[in-house]
Design an enzyme around this catalytic site. Structure first.
Site, PDB file in Angstrom:
ATOM      1  N   LYS A  22      -1.847 -13.196   3.767  1.00  0.00           N
ATOM      2  CA  LYS A  22      -1.797 -11.794   3.315  1.00  0.00           C
ATOM      3  C   LYS A  22      -1.930 -10.938   4.570  1.00  0.00           C
ATOM      4  CE  LYS A  22      -6.658 -12.362   2.407  1.00  0.00           C
ATOM      5  NZ  LYS A  22      -7.739 -12.429   1.470  1.00  0.00           N
ATOM      6  N   ASN A  40      -4.914 -11.080   6.931  1.00  0.00           N
ATOM      7  CA  ASN A  40      -5.098 -12.255   7.791  1.00  0.00           C
ATOM      8  C   ASN A  40      -4.112 -12.285   8.949  1.00  0.00           C
ATOM      9  OD1 ASN A  40      -7.228 -13.335   6.448  1.00  0.00           O
ATOM     10  ND2 ASN A  40      -5.992 -14.610   5.093  1.00  0.00           N
ATOM     11  N   THR A  85      -5.237 -14.448  -2.745  1.00  0.00           N
ATOM     12  CA  THR A  85      -5.367 -13.120  -3.326  1.00  0.00           C
ATOM     13  C   THR A  85      -4.277 -12.964  -4.387  1.00  0.00           C
ATOM     14  OG1 THR A  85      -5.876 -12.558  -1.069  1.00  0.00           O
ATOM     15  CG2 THR A  85      -5.604 -10.713  -2.562  1.00  0.00           C
ATOM     16  N   ASP A  98      -3.720 -18.739   2.082  1.00  0.00           N
ATOM     17  CA  ASP A  98      -4.313 -17.417   1.848  1.00  0.00           C
ATOM     18  C   ASP A  98      -3.627 -16.388   2.739  1.00  0.00           C
ATOM     19  OD1 ASP A  98      -6.039 -15.643   0.587  1.00  0.00           O
ATOM     20  OD2 ASP A  98      -7.578 -15.856   2.132  1.00  0.00           O
ATOM     21  N   ASP A 118      -7.902 -16.846  10.159  1.00  0.00           N
ATOM     22  CA  ASP A 118      -8.621 -17.280   8.976  1.00  0.00           C
ATOM     23  C   ASP A 118      -7.964 -18.424   8.223  1.00  0.00           C
ATOM     24  OD1 ASP A 118     -10.714 -17.362   7.314  1.00  0.00           O
ATOM     25  OD2 ASP A 118     -10.767 -15.204   6.928  1.00  0.00           O
TER      26      ASP A 118
END
Ligand code: ADE
Length: 451
Positions: free
Chosen positions: A142, A145, A180, A140, A158
């Site tokens: 991005k 984060n 995402t 994840d 995260d």
């Protein structure tokens, strides 16, 4: 045993240890607050998870995974987990506080200079390489984060959605769609099963593009059109993108994961290597530099380690990736072994200290008329009093430390009749309820029963 009073959140003081301050961020299941250690004033970030919400949504395994993953990945560019606490209704992750906020906020103000973007990209790749070498994929990645510390160094936060082999099928590929849309690799969108390492490489490419351009490489108001652009890797280059960056990004944003550049190849790339801090690629935080700060600087009995506890903690075996994979029922590797009997072996997690866990196991063993022996390396043995058809029944109990006050206890039958072992297991479960947070594959029992 920890009293109820110890874990209550009085006013804005959590467990007499952390003063909870302003809200830093919010997600669907978690809120992150600034916190201050009341003993030494050290700033921390406290991620608060509402148990009711996650119990309902089967996210418990994800939380367990987050604990395990964060403990595996200690690196200067990864937000560190200091400890985990729980009350009847909430789980608290005490994390390293990262002062500079989200990298995302920087991009909102415009694109970054090439040297600055490269520095963040180097730190990102170094942390990703470190995670991948331990079998951990973020999944994840991005800008949201990615946080910046006070020296403008990058920290990845995260790991909530990261996974080991939890969705790996026979083909060795992951099978959940996470992440995402804008940062998601084509093979993830196509739900064909994917290699977590290559999917992270793709996301790093999107991040590098965003840092240098100030906007996303694949954008469309219509999500289906965005997916199409991603799958075709339709890239448009801003005029200021140097040709060596374009070349590298073409290799990263290759829609075919098998021909896509790997992390180790990125680290060999000439553009990547410009001004590279040679230390960066070998940087890990030695365990002894991390744990004592949070054990020695506290004095209440929730985490204070007595000499006996320190000795017990030193005797513990640390978990390897394989142990951690099997911690969660989501990590069911049984399909990988023909002769698997790991389901027979019960495991539970506990928020108690090693001393309390050991004492309880000793009491329970005695109440079941089992001999109790302490062996070296934190190993405990329980033995039947009479030999059965297959000799004397013998069970090993091993305690693994996940964080200073979160442990995993694993039982293994080493000798004797299976039937006798089954009976002992059945009797042991209710007898251990005071110290069990969760049995493998089950949701945690209400904490008010144990605290
Ligand atoms: N927001 C989310 N996690 C954070 C952390 N560890 N430090 C500061 N802000 C954050």
């Amino acid at each position: 045993m920890v009293s109820n009073k110890m874990v209550e959140q009085k006013g804005n003081i959590l467990m007499k240890r952390y003063e909870i301050g302003k809200l830093l961020g919010q997600g669907s299941f978690a809120k992150v607050y600034h916190g201050r250690n009341v003993k030494n004033s050290q700033s921390v970030a406290i991620k608060v998870i509402d148990k009711e919400k996650i119990l309902k949504s089967e996210l418990m395994d994800q939380i367990r995974r987050e604990i395990s993953v964060m403990n595996l990945v200690r690196h200067p560019c990864i937000v560190q987990l200091y400890e985990v606490m729980a009350t009847k209704s909430k789980i608290y992750f005490v994390l390293e506080y990262v002062k500079g906020g989200e990298l995302f906020n920087k991009i909102r103000r415009g694109r970054l200079k090439e040297e600055v973007a490269r520095k963040y990209f180097q730190q990102l790749i170094s942390a990703i390489d470190f995670c991948h070498s331990r079998g951990v994929y973020h999944r994840d990645l991005k800008p949201e984060n990615l946080l910046l510390d006070e020296n403008r160094n990058l920290k990845i936060s995260d790991f909530g959605l990261s996974a080991f082999a939890e969705c790996k099928r026979q083909d060795g590929l992951l099978h959940t769609t996470c992440g995402t849309p804008a940062y998601v690799a084509p093979e993830v969108i196509n739900r064909k099963g994917y290699d977590g390492a290559k999917a992270d490489v793709w996301a790093c490419g999107v991040i590098l593009y965003v840092l240098l351009a100030g906007y996303l490489p694949f954008q469309d108001k219509n999500v289906m059109n965005m997916y199409k652009k991603i799958c075709r890797a339709e890239l448009k280059w801003p005029s200021w993108f140097p040709s060596d960056v374009r070349k590298l990004l073409r290799r990263i944003l290759d829609p075919n994961p098998t021909t896509r550049i790997s992390v180790s190849e990125i680290m060999e790339n000439p553009w990547f290597r410009v001004g590279l801090d040679s230390d960066l690629l070998n940087k890990t935080i030695p365990t002894e530099d991390v744990i004592p700060v949070h054990m020695d600087s506290t004095s209440d009995h929730f985490t204070k380690n007595t000499n006996e506890e320190k000795q017990a903690a030193e005797n513990l075996t640390s978990l390897n990736a394989f142990d951690i994979i099997s911690l969660s029922s989501g990590f069911d590797l049984s399909g990988m072994f023909e002769d698997d009997n790991s389901k027979e072996e019960p495991k539970f997690t506990s928020t108690n200290t090693v001393v309390t866990i050991t004492k309880k196991l000793e009491d329970v063993a005695k109440s079941l008329q089992l001999k109790f022996l302490k062996k070296s390396g934190g190993l405990l043995k329980m033995e039947g009093s009479k030999p059965g058809r297959k000799g004397v029944m013998s069970i090993n109990a091993e305690i693994f430390q996940i964080t200073p006050n979160f442990h995993l206890v694993e039982f293994t039958k080493t000798n004797g009749d299976t039937l006798e072992y089954q009976k002992v297991k059945q009797e042991m479960r209710p007898a251990l309820k005071d110290i069990v947070w969760a049995w493998q594959g089950e949701l945690p029992q209400p904490l008010n029963e144990q605290l």
